[in-house]
Design a protein around this motif. Structure first.
Motif, PDB file in Angstrom:
ATOM      1  N   CYS A  82       0.828  -1.231   0.000  1.00 10.78           N
ATOM      2  CA  CYS A  82       0.000   0.000   0.000  1.00 10.78           C
ATOM      3  C   CYS A  82       0.848   1.262   0.000  1.00 10.78           C
ATOM      4  CB  CYS A  82      -0.882   0.037   1.243  1.00 10.78           C
ATOM      5  SG  CYS A  82      -2.410  -0.828   1.029  1.00 10.78           S
ATOM      6  N   SER A  86      -0.947   2.193  -3.624  1.00 11.58           N
ATOM      7  CA  SER A  86      -2.246   2.204  -2.944  1.00 11.58           C
ATOM      8  C   SER A  86      -3.431   2.381  -3.891  1.00 11.58           C
ATOM      9  CB  SER A  86      -2.276   3.253  -1.837  1.00 11.58           C
ATOM     10  OG  SER A  86      -1.865   4.494  -2.312  1.00 11.58           O
ATOM     11  N   LEU A 119      -3.245   4.180   4.272  1.00 12.23           N
ATOM     12  CA  LEU A 119      -3.558   4.822   2.997  1.00 12.23           C
ATOM     13  C   LEU A 119      -3.305   6.323   3.009  1.00 12.23           C
ATOM     14  CD1 LEU A 119      -6.865   2.964   2.024  1.00 12.23           C
ATOM     15  CD2 LEU A 119      -4.541   2.461   1.279  1.00 12.23           C
ATOM     16  N   CYS A 123      -6.285   8.204  -1.380  1.00 12.07           N
ATOM     17  CA  CYS A 123      -6.845   6.846  -1.385  1.00 12.07           C
ATOM     18  C   CYS A 123      -7.943   6.684  -0.336  1.00 12.07           C
ATOM     19  CB  CYS A 123      -5.742   5.812  -1.179  1.00 12.07           C
ATOM     20  SG  CYS A 123      -4.754   5.648  -2.662  1.00 12.07           S
TER      21      CYS A 123
END
Length: 195
Positions: A82, A86, A119, A123
């Motif tokens: 991520c 991400s 995140l 995102c």
């Protein structure tokens, strides 16, 4: 390893074939952590399509089959992936979790944890827009709560869609404690914008 540069030269179908040949979807989780750390060092970065394929091959089956909290190895691999990829991760994995019918308690907790800790702001907004694309359910309310907990500035159109969705869904959640918490959080955080 220099061999990993092949990932940048594969077509999507070749990459899927390579993942299948290497059995990446079932490799032990401690090796998954190692593989994801190699991906971070890869130069140039993977294309969006390649990263999306890898997100699906590495994580989708594992995450959808969770019946208990993920291992620390799986969480480390997810966080590592991520940190660099991400957007494709959210488009592939988070979208699949949100569409999955049923309770999916472990999957929902995992998405909440990723929203809260891993995140990037863009995102986090993407996750909220994905939630608002599917019918709101009790399972998804904690995800919206996690997004609000980040206290990111939401674009007006996304904020308005969230308010509209919560208003329209109010009768369906008349007895829901999670819904009540969510509305309270909305009113506390966005007082000036909610009339």
């Amino acid at each position: 390893p220099p061999e990993l540069r092949v990932l940048n030269n594969c077509s999507p179908s070749q990459l899927e074939g390579l993942c299948s040949f290497l059995q990446l979807s079932t490799c032990p989780e401690h090796l998954l952590v190692c593989f994801c750390s190699w991906l971070l060092a890869l130069a140039p970065d993977l294309s969006y399509t390649s990263a999306a394929i890898l997100a699906e091959q590495l994580f989708l089956r594992r995450v959808l089959s969770l019946t208990q909290p993920p291992s620390r190895h799986l969480m480390a691999a997810l966080a590592s992936f991520c940190s660099k990829y991400s957007q494709p991760f959210c488009r592939v994995l988070v979208a699949a979790v949100l569409r999955e019918p049923g309770e999916g308690a472990e999957q929902t907790k995992l998405v909440c944890e990723l929203v809260e800790e891993c995140l990037e702001p863009d995102c986090v907004r993407l996750v909220l827009s994905q939630v608002l694309e599917v019918p709101l359910s009790e399972k998804l309310l904690p995800v919206v709560q996690a997004v609000l907990g980040r206290q990111e500035v939401l674009p007006p159109e996304l904020f308005n869609l969230l308010v509209l969705t919560l208003c329209r869904q109010a009768p369906a959640f008349a007895t829901s404690l999670n819904y009540a918490k969510l509305v309270t959080a909305m009113l506390a955080m966005y007082q000036s914008q909610v009339s």
